[in-house]
Every structure is written in C-alpha cells, then in structure tokens.
Motif scaffolding. Structure first.
Motif, PDB file in Angstrom:
ATOM      1  N   TRP A   3      40.902   2.249  24.781  1.00  0.00           N
ATOM      2  CA  TRP A   3      40.870   3.501  23.815  1.00  0.00           C
ATOM      3  C   TRP A   3      39.556   3.211  23.187  1.00  0.00           C
ATOM      4  CZ3 TRP A   3      43.754  -0.176  22.518  1.00  0.00           C
ATOM      5  CH2 TRP A   3      43.909  -0.665  21.333  1.00  0.00           C
ATOM      6  N   GLY A   8      51.634   6.128  21.509  1.00  0.00           N
ATOM      7  CA  GLY A   8      52.171   7.336  22.981  1.00  0.00           C
ATOM      8  C   GLY A   8      50.895   7.064  24.036  1.00  0.00           C
ATOM      9  N   ASP A   9      49.909   7.027  24.051  1.00  0.00           N
ATOM     10  CA  ASP A   9      49.354   6.753  25.207  1.00  0.00           C
ATOM     11  C   ASP A   9      49.150   5.120  25.668  1.00  0.00           C
ATOM     12  OD1 ASP A   9      47.953   8.788  24.377  1.00  0.00           O
ATOM     13  OD2 ASP A   9      46.238   7.793  23.243  1.00  0.00           O
ATOM     14  N   LEU A  10      49.593   4.537  25.309  1.00  0.00           N
ATOM     15  CA  LEU A  10      50.532   3.206  25.639  1.00  0.00           C
ATOM     16  C   LEU A  10      50.811   2.967  27.203  1.00  0.00           C
ATOM     17  CD1 LEU A  10      49.859   0.292  25.204  1.00  0.00           C
ATOM     18  CD2 LEU A  10      52.454   0.338  24.791  1.00  0.00           C
ATOM     19  N   LYS A  11      50.448   2.804  28.420  1.00  0.00           N
ATOM     20  CA  LYS A  11      50.561   3.692  29.618  1.00  0.00           C
ATOM     21  C   LYS A  11      51.973   1.345  30.155  1.00  0.00           C
ATOM     22  CE  LYS A  11      47.217   5.977  30.164  1.00  0.00           C
ATOM     23  NZ  LYS A  11      46.973   5.642  28.476  1.00  0.00           N
ATOM     24  N   TYR A  66      48.899   1.371  38.286  1.00  0.00           N
ATOM     25  CA  TYR A  66      47.571   2.185  37.974  1.00  0.00           C
ATOM     26  C   TYR A  66      46.202   1.879  39.027  1.00  0.00           C
ATOM     27  CZ  TYR A  66      50.403   3.502  34.163  1.00  0.00           C
ATOM     28  OH  TYR A  66      52.097   3.849  33.685  1.00  0.00           O
ATOM     29  N   ARG A 103      46.452   5.311  20.151  1.00  0.00           N
ATOM     30  CA  ARG A 103      47.476   5.947  19.691  1.00  0.00           C
ATOM     31  C   ARG A 103      49.210   4.982  20.257  1.00  0.00           C
ATOM     32  NH1 ARG A 103      43.875  10.074  19.976  1.00  0.00           N
ATOM     33  NH2 ARG A 103      43.209  10.269  22.602  1.00  0.00           N
ATOM     34  N   PHE A 126      40.791   3.394  33.235  1.00  0.00           N
ATOM     35  CA  PHE A 126      41.028   3.582  32.019  1.00  0.00           C
ATOM     36  C   PHE A 126      40.156   1.994  31.201  1.00  0.00           C
ATOM     37  CE2 PHE A 126      45.953   3.769  32.674  1.00  0.00           C
ATOM     38  CZ  PHE A 126      45.420   5.126  33.276  1.00  0.00           C
ATOM     39  N   GLU A 173      46.972  -0.132  27.309  1.00  0.00           N
ATOM     40  CA  GLU A 173      45.815   0.689  27.281  1.00  0.00           C
ATOM     41  C   GLU A 173      44.369  -0.030  26.423  1.00  0.00           C
ATOM     42  OE1 GLU A 173      45.953   3.531  27.556  1.00  0.00           O
ATOM     43  OE2 GLU A 173      44.627   5.049  25.815  1.00  0.00           O
ATOM     44  N   SER A 183      53.631   6.073  33.252  1.00  0.00           N
ATOM     45  CA  SER A 183      53.046   7.105  32.219  1.00  0.00           C
ATOM     46  C   SER A 183      52.295   8.101  33.181  1.00  0.00           C
ATOM     47  CB  SER A 183      52.977   6.183  31.567  1.00  0.00           C
ATOM     48  OG  SER A 183      53.322   4.933  30.921  1.00  0.00           O
ATOM     49  N   THR A 184      51.608   8.727  31.930  1.00  0.00           N
ATOM     50  CA  THR A 184      50.290   9.829  32.914  1.00  0.00           C
ATOM     51  C   THR A 184      49.009   9.057  33.777  1.00  0.00           C
ATOM     52  OG1 THR A 184      50.474  11.130  30.890  1.00  0.00           O
ATOM     53  CG2 THR A 184      48.421  11.227  32.374  1.00  0.00           C
ATOM     54  N   ARG A 185      48.811  10.125  34.634  1.00  0.00           N
ATOM     55  CA  ARG A 185      48.213   8.876  36.012  1.00  0.00           C
ATOM     56  C   ARG A 185      49.204   8.108  36.811  1.00  0.00           C
ATOM     57  NH1 ARG A 185      42.805   9.030  32.272  1.00  0.00           N
ATOM     58  NH2 ARG A 185      41.631   8.252  34.224  1.00  0.00           N
TER      59      ARG A 185
END
Length: 930
Positions: A875, A882-885, A825, A880, A830, A873, A915-917
């Motif tokens: 935050w 589900g947001d764990l990278k 990443y 959440r 983040f 992650e 994961s996302t990004r």
C-alpha cells in the motif's frame, strides 16, 4: 542465465572454501604436479609432490589416459581428514593435511598422503578420459563442463573406482577394512543389500553416502576378479566416448557382455551366499549374548558409566536429530538428551559425577574448524568451553579430577598431552612424530598410568602404556590389527579394547601381567567403544547392525574368557616412499591458472521471445580466491551485442563481488529496451559456527533502463547503496523435507539518490523473520514467517514493493528483499510504498522412497505435503487492516536428484485467494517458498 550455469562450480567453491587470510601460500612444481601449500607445511608438500607425481604416472599407465599438470592444494584448516578432486576447469585436488587415526572408516593406513592422493588422483585420471566425438569436442571447445562423460556416472562407479584403486595402491584402504566389510555383511544378513540405484551419494538412510564407496568398490572388485584386470580401465575408456550421457548399462554390456544391472544382481546373489556362510562360521564359535539399551540405529556410540555406575552417558546421532550427548540409567531407562554435540564420540565423567568433559568441532577464528574441549553440567545441561583452538580430542579425566589427558593435533602429527580441569596448564607428554597418530587415551584406575592407541608408520595400530610423569611409552601390542578404544577393568589388571584381529571388530581383553590376549565378544556385526562398569561386572558397547550403531550391555567375567589366538596379518607391504621433491618453491601466483580453459556456445529464447546466441567462459584459481565468468551474446531481433560478467575475490575477510551486465530485448517492431547494470558487493562474516552464522554485506548498484525508438531514447537511472544483515540457525536433517529447527533473520536498508546515480531519491527499509519448529513428530515442521518494508522520501514513488504470487527478481533490489509470497493472486498484483507479509506452512513428510531405477539419473529421496496460509498487503498512504489479502492452499512435493549430482525440490500446489482479486491457482515450482 548461462553465465551462472557455467560458473556453478567456481562460485560455490569460492564462497565455501575460504582460507584464513593470514596464510601465505607457496607453490612447488615437481614432475606433472604443482603443490600449493601455506607456511608450516613445506615438508608435507615436498612429500605430496613426490607421491603425487609417482601415483599419477602409475594411474595414467593403467588407465591409458594422459592428464597433463595437476594442481594440488594442501592445507591444514580443519580437524576432519578428507580431500576432493575435480577436472574443472583444470585437474585440481584439495587435500586436508590432518591425518586419520585409524578408528574411523579409513581404518589402518601406512600413510595418509599416499592413501588420499591415490584416491583423488584416480578421480582425476578417470574423469579426464575422452575419446571419439567427445575428444574432438575438447580440441575445439576446450574443457567445457559437458565434455566429461565419466563425471556423469553413478556415485557407486565414481567413488567405488577411486576406493578400489585406493585399496590396490596401498597396504590397507577401505576395501581391506573389516569394518567396511561389516557394513556389507550386515546389510546382506538383514535383507537390506542395496541395488545399484541406492548405492549412491544421494542416499539419506544408513549408510548414507558411504554406500557409494563401500558397495561400489566391492562390486567393481567382483567385476575385476571375474573379467580380468583390464575391466575397470576398459569401463572408463568405453564410457568416455558416449555422446549421449548416462548410458551406463551400455557401457556395462560393451565391457562385460551384460548390463551393470545384471552384473550387480549376480554379485548380490553371490555376496548373500558368501556372507551367510561367514555368519554360520561366526555363530559356530558361539555368538555373544547381550542386552539392547538403545533402538535408534545410525550412531549411538561412546558410552561411559558414571562413577557410581548408575548412569550411562553416550553420543547420539540420527537421521532426524542433531548430534547430542544423552544420559540413561544403566538398564537403558530414563533416556534423555543432555546437550547438543557437533562431532566426536569421546566423553569422560568427572570423579564426582557432576559433569562430563567432551570434544567437538567448532569454527575457530571464522576460517578454521578445530576440535576443542567442553564441559557440560549434568544437572543443568549448561555447556562451558574449556579450550579454544587447542585442537584437542579424546579427553579423559584423571581419577582425582585434577587433570585431563587428551590427543592434540599439531598439523604435523598428534601429541598426548594433559591440561588441568579448566583446560589450562597444557603439558605435552608425548611429542608429535612424523607418521604417528594417537587416539583414545585413558587414565588407569589409580591415575599412575595412561594407555592409548598409536598408529605408526606402516599401519601398526597398537596399544601403548604411557607414564604420566615422564611421558615414556612402551608397546602393549605389536601387530597390524586395529587395536583401539581401550578401557580399564575395575582393578587395573586388564584392558578391554576393540580389535579386528579375527576379521570382525570384536572386544578383546589384554591381561597386563603376562600380555595374554583374550576374546570377550563374538558378534555378527561389530563391537565398538567399550566401557567397563565401576563394579567390573558389566561392559557396555556399541553394536553394529544394518540400521547403524546401538548400545548393548553384557556381563563381564575376565576370569572366564578364552585366548584370542594368533593374529594372521592379511595385509600386503606398503610401497616404498619416494624421496621428497627437491625443486625450489616460489610464491603462489594465481594468474596462470585463471586463463580461460574453455568456451561454450549457447542459445536462449529460441521458443519464445528474442533468440540470443552467444559464448561463455569462466575460471577459478586453485585456492578459490578468484572466480570469474563472462558471456557475450547477440540478439536476433535487436541485432545488439550484449554481455554478462562476474568476478569474485575471496582473499581476505570480506568477499568482494563485481557483476556487470548489458542486455537488450525487443519492445515493439521498431523499439527495444536496454538494461545496463553494475553491482559491487562486499560480504563480511561476523560470526560463524557449525550451528549458526551471521553476515553483513554492503552493496552498490547502478542500473540504467532505456527505451530506444529509432533515434530517440528515454532513460531511467537507478543507483543505490544497501547494507544488509543476516543471521541464521535453521537446521535440516536427512529425513526432514525442510528446516525443522531454528530461525532466520534478515534486515536491509537501501538509499537511492542522485549522488549514487539515481533519478529517484528515497530510503527503503526491509526486514524478514522466519522460524521453524517441530510439531507432532521428528520430521514434520511448522514454518512461520513475518516480514515487511517501507519507503521514505519521494511521496509520488509508489512502486517500491510488489506483492502477489512468487517473488519477482526483476525489481531493483540488491539483497533479495522483494521475497514476499502471496499465492492465490496474480503475479505482482499489488504494489506500493510499503508491504507486510506473513506465512504459516505446516510441512509433513509422506514417505522416504530413497530409490531410483537402475542407473537412470533420477533418484527420489522424499515425498512431502504441506498446508499453508498466506497474508499480505502492499500500500501507499495509510494502512487499512481490511485491505489485508489472505490465501489458503495445499502442496505436494518431492526431493529428488537429477543427473546423479543435482539435488532439487519440486512442488505442485493448489492455492485460493480468499480476498478481493483472489483466484484459484494451480502452480508448480522448484524449491520451497521459504
């Protein structure tokens, strides 16, 4: 940062060399040496001052190099004899007062101070050399670290030269020690004789860093014999004028007419021929037949038969394991580890066979490292400490189990003493006497006599008989051979011991009724630490080969051995001792030594960003209580003057650090950013041992970040107080590319608020845990890490933690808590008020090259690879899942040494964020991520 580079030596020394706070040092000036010493060592200091001035004068005359005043620090805080020398920031030598007893690689010596000062002052004179442009540079810049060309020579030249002079300047020295020649002979016979790239301090495989001393001195001795006595001083002189560093082969060519590489090859060929001839002569006397019991190499030593003869306990050290006490059956089967061991090789069974008494070094009162007695239960492996701070070694339990005889160090010598089975009721049998060291005491079979080895002034290393009631002693041997490590025969009529009286460490027997010396072994390598089976029919010993020491067993029939023959003493007489220095002493004053000794110009950002041109300086006092550095610079774009300053005080139990900084960088064509920082830190050791450490630190940091545009300026003030706690037991071994055992724990709590100078009011808590364990072999490891942090207060502040890539050290972070790793990443992709991160990395060695190229300043130690999983992650608000990278990847790495001195780990890797990004990244880094 230039400041950090300039102060690398000073800061590392200060952090690692604290003396006990209770010591009160005084200083004694004599000739051109100043000796600093604590209470109780005045007599030794006066002797050291006289010897130091004498030896320095002789070295300067031989090497045609003037040094000036040398600072010598003498202390008695560890039971491991050694010393070190540095030319920076002034000529400085540290000496440990504890004296070797003749059983290790130092061998016989007529006096520890003469030997160690001859060695260390050789370094001082050698490294001080400067001529031509280098000498002119010192006149302008002072003692700048890069103006010491001889400090950049390979280890075999640096340490080999000092070991050569140590030998020539004393009656013994490692160059005359048969056990050092044994290392060279065994390497030659095994086809493992190193080239000059391996005979260095960086070697991990056996004989490790000792190769620089042993092979280096032998090679330089060959050059001295072939090209004359002026050869070595000429090497030092010629090399000291090189503006281009690491031109070692040019030096060799200028002095000897060929490169060092060529001369080394010539010496290697001649050595192989000489050692093969020596081996043929040994074999002609009839080589001893024995049975191998271990096959690990490095150090398998100190075997002792159990009272019933069924088991053998011994000490094991390898390149992949911590030292340990091991047990095996007398035939070598059922070998297992019983307990870890820090140091030492002596151990003794209790008469009932239920436990073993042994010695090992351990940290005592946080600042000293002393040897003490311990007992381990054979059935359970449970270890119990028997003494604390007694400085006891070489224990042997009496036949009735009531008493333990031992050697006790006192700082001014050693004693033979006894304690009861619980380590109490100390009774001195033979008091200390100046110049006398004892080793290896053993009770006789009936408990009515003790034998031990005594190293007396002049290098006389003999077996002694001691009455356990009166302490009266008498000589059993009398010569300058190394007669050590005695063991009794079953009936008490003979002593089996190690001696180098025939030029090789072999086992001999002393028949007590008439004093006859008998030969027991005739080996190619060497025979060490013997023990005779309770039945008297066998002897077990450590046998040396090119791989190190392994245990072997052989039959023993003392009625069928031959006379040892007369000992021919090959050693010269020791130079006469000078009279002790008589000058008055004074309290220790650090300030004169702290005055700046150099300044160095520097420039940064020439290729990208603003160019900063400045000067730096630094200093440290002889006791490493004070260390400081300062750089002042000017920016080419901003036109502003900036500085960085560092000071560390290490006098008492807390270590205090102060860091001040004022730097500016261009922000746009008509604006610049300015950072002003002040950090105060106190770090306190809570516990220290040779296997783990625990520290607590408290720090305050004040930072102002400003953006200046013309006459307008905006500021953000941050100020915080942070408490941090760290605990570590992680262990890494020579052949492991990373820690393979133990764990590391860290926790910190920080408070920012107006009262502390901050525009932000919040609390920040962080924690980190790391564990390391072996998986399939000795050197692979699984590294696991879990950490996180959160913020309390000021809900709108959402930039407490950042995550992505590798750590960003620019965040306001006193104790290094922003250390999460999330590869695959973007950097700091983040951010949030809370963070969690987890990593799993399997690391495996690929090979151990242990090679360089000639004298080129690059040495490759290990190649390794790893596969990793990263999770994390950052935050604000609700977490959440589900947001764990997540990310996966592979790395290839190498452990190498540059410039003959600086160890580095380089890693290249491929990471994929899944994961996302996430993205695919190729990265290169210095150092492992955790």
């Amino acid at each position: 940062m230039v400041l950090a580079s300039t102060l690398l030596f000073a800061s590392q020394a200060a952090q690692g060399a604290s003396f006990p706070p209770g010591l009160r040092f005084r200083s004694l000036a004599w000739g051109r040496v100043v000796v600093h010493y604590p209470q109780g060592l005045e007599a030794l200091a006066r002797q050291a001052a006289a010897l130091g001035d004498e030896i320095l004068t002789r070295h300067e005359a031989r090497y045609h190099s003037g040094v000036g005043v040398v600072q010598i620090v003498l202390a008695d805080t560890t039971d491991d004899p050694n010393g070190f020398a540095t030319p920076l920031p002034y000529p400085l030598v540290h000496i440990r007062a504890i004296t070797p007893n003749g059983t290790d690689e130092f061998g016989n010596h007529a006096g520890w101070l003469r030997l160690v000062l001859t060695h260390e002052l050789t370094h001082i004179v050698h490294l001080e050399h400067a001529r031509g442009a280098v000498r002119f540079g010192r006149k302008i810049l002072g003692r700048a670290p890069y103006l010491f060309p001889n400090a950049l020579t390979p280890g075999w030249l640096l340490e080999g030269l000092a070991t050569y002079e140590e030998t020539e300047g004393t009656a013994f020295g490692r160059g005359r020690n048969p056990d050092v020649r044994m290392v060279l002979r065994s390497a030659a016979l095994a086809g493992d004789f190193p080239l000059e790239d391996q005979a260095n301090l960086n070697l991990d495989r056996w004989p490790g860093g000792q190769s620089a001393y042993f092979f280096g001195q032998a090679f330089l001795r060959d050059l001295n014999e072939r090209f004359g006595r002026k050869t070595l001083p000429e090497i030092a002189r010629v090399h000291s004028g090189h503006i281009i560093p690491y031109a070692d082969d040019l030096t060799g060519y200028a002095v000897t007419g060929a490169t060092f590489h060529t001369r080394w090859l010539e010496w290697r060929v001649a050595s192989l021929s000489a050692f093969e001839k020596e081996a043929r002569a040994i074999k002609a006397r009839g080589a001893t037949e024995s049975t191998p019991l271990t096959f690990r190499g490095v150090r398998q030593v100190g075997p002792r038969f159990s009272p019933d003869g069924a088991w053998i306990a011994y000490t094991s050290r390898t390149l992949t394991r911590h030292g340990a006490i091991r047990l095996m059956r007398s035939d070598g089967t059922s070998d297992r580890e019983l307990a870890p061991r820090n140091s030492g090789s002596s151990l003794s069974w209790t008469p009932d066979g239920s436990s073993l008494v042994f010695d090992e070094m351990e940290v005592y009162d946080l600042f000293r490292t002393y040897s003490d007695l311990w007992r381990v239960d054979v059935a359970t492996g449970r270890v119990q400490r028997l003494t604390r701070g007694l400085r006891a070694r070489d224990p042997d339990v009496s036949p009735d189990g009531r008493w333990i005889v031992l050697v006790r160090e006192t700082g001014s010598g050693s004693q033979i003493a006894v304690v009861d089975r619980d380590g109490q009721a100390l009774r001195v049998l033979v008091p200390e006497k100046g110049g006398v060291e004892w080793s290896g005491p053993r009770w006789g079979p009936r408990g009515d006599v003790i034998v031990a080895s005594r190293l007396a002034s002049g290098g006389w290393l003999d077996l002694m008989r001691i009455d356990p009631t009166s302490g009266a002693s008498e000589e059993l041997t009398h010569d300058r051979a190394k007669d050590v490590e005695p063991a009794w025969s079953r009936d008490g009529t003979h002593l089996v011991f190690r001696s180098d009286r025939d030029g090789v460490s072999n086992l001999f027997a002393l028949r007590l009724v008439d004093g006859a010396l008998l030969r027991v072994t005739n080996v190619l390598g060497g025979a060490f630490t013997p023990d005779v089976a309770p039945g008297g029919e066998r002897v077990v010993f450590a046998d040396y080969s090119a791989a190190g020491y392994d245990l072997r067993s052989m039959s023993l029939d003392l009625s069928n051995v031959f006379s040892a023959g007369a000992f021919v003493d090959p050693y010269p007489l020791e130079p006469p001792e000078p009279s002790p220095a008589t000058a008055p002493d004074r309290p220790y004053r650090p300030l004169p030594a702290l005055l700046p000794r150099f300044w160095t110009p520097y420039a940064t950002g020439i290729i990208s960003g603003e160019t900063k041109i400045g000067v730096a300086t630094g200093g440290v006092d002889p006791l490493f209580r004070h260390a400081y550095g300062l750089d002042v610079h000017r920016g080419s774009e901003t036109g502003r003057i900036g500085f960085q300053g560092y000071y560390q005080y290490d006098r008492f139990r807390p270590t205090f650090t102060v860091i001040l900084e004022d730097t500016s960088d261009p922000a746009s064509a008509d604006a610049f950013s300015r950072t002003q920082e002040a950090t105060l830190r106190a770090s306190v050791p809570i516990t220290r041992s040779l296997r783990h450490s625990q520290t607590l630190s408290l720090a305050w940091k004040r930072e102002r970040d400003s953006l200046v545009e013309g006459d307008r300026a905006s500021h953000l003030d941050l100020g915080g107080l942070e408490a941090a706690w760290a605990l570590s037991s992680a262990r890494q071994f020579p052949y492991s590319p990373a820690p393979v055992e133990g764990w590391r724990l860290f926790a910190a709590l920080m408070k920012q608020g107006p009262a502390l100078g901050s525009d932000v009011s919040l609390w920040k808590a962080t924690a980190d845990a790391r564990a390391y364990t072996r998986v399939f072999g000795e050197t692979d490891s699984l590294a696991l890490r879990l950490g996180g942090g959160t913020t309390f207060g000021r809900p709108e502040f959402a930039d407490s933690f950042r995550l992505g890539g590798f750590p960003d050290g620019s965040l306001f972070d006193l104790a290094g808590t922003n250390v999460s790793v999330l590869r695959g990443y973007g950097d700091d992709e983040f951010h949030g008020r809370s963070v969690v991160h987890a990593n799993a990395e399997y690391r495996v060695p690929l090979s151990h090259p242990q090679r360089g190229y000639r004298s080129f300043p690059l040495f490759v130690r290990h190649l390794h690879a790893s596969a990793f999983l990263d999770f994390g992650e950052a935050w604000s608000g609700a977490f959440r899942a589900g947001d764990l990278k997540a990310a996966v990847g592979l790395t290839l790495g190498s452990d190498f040494v540059v410039g003959h001195r600086l160890p580095l780990t380089g890693v290249v890797g491929l990471a994929r964020g899944v994961s996302t990004r996430g993205e695919t990244q190729v990265f290169a880094r210095l150092g492992l991520p955790f």
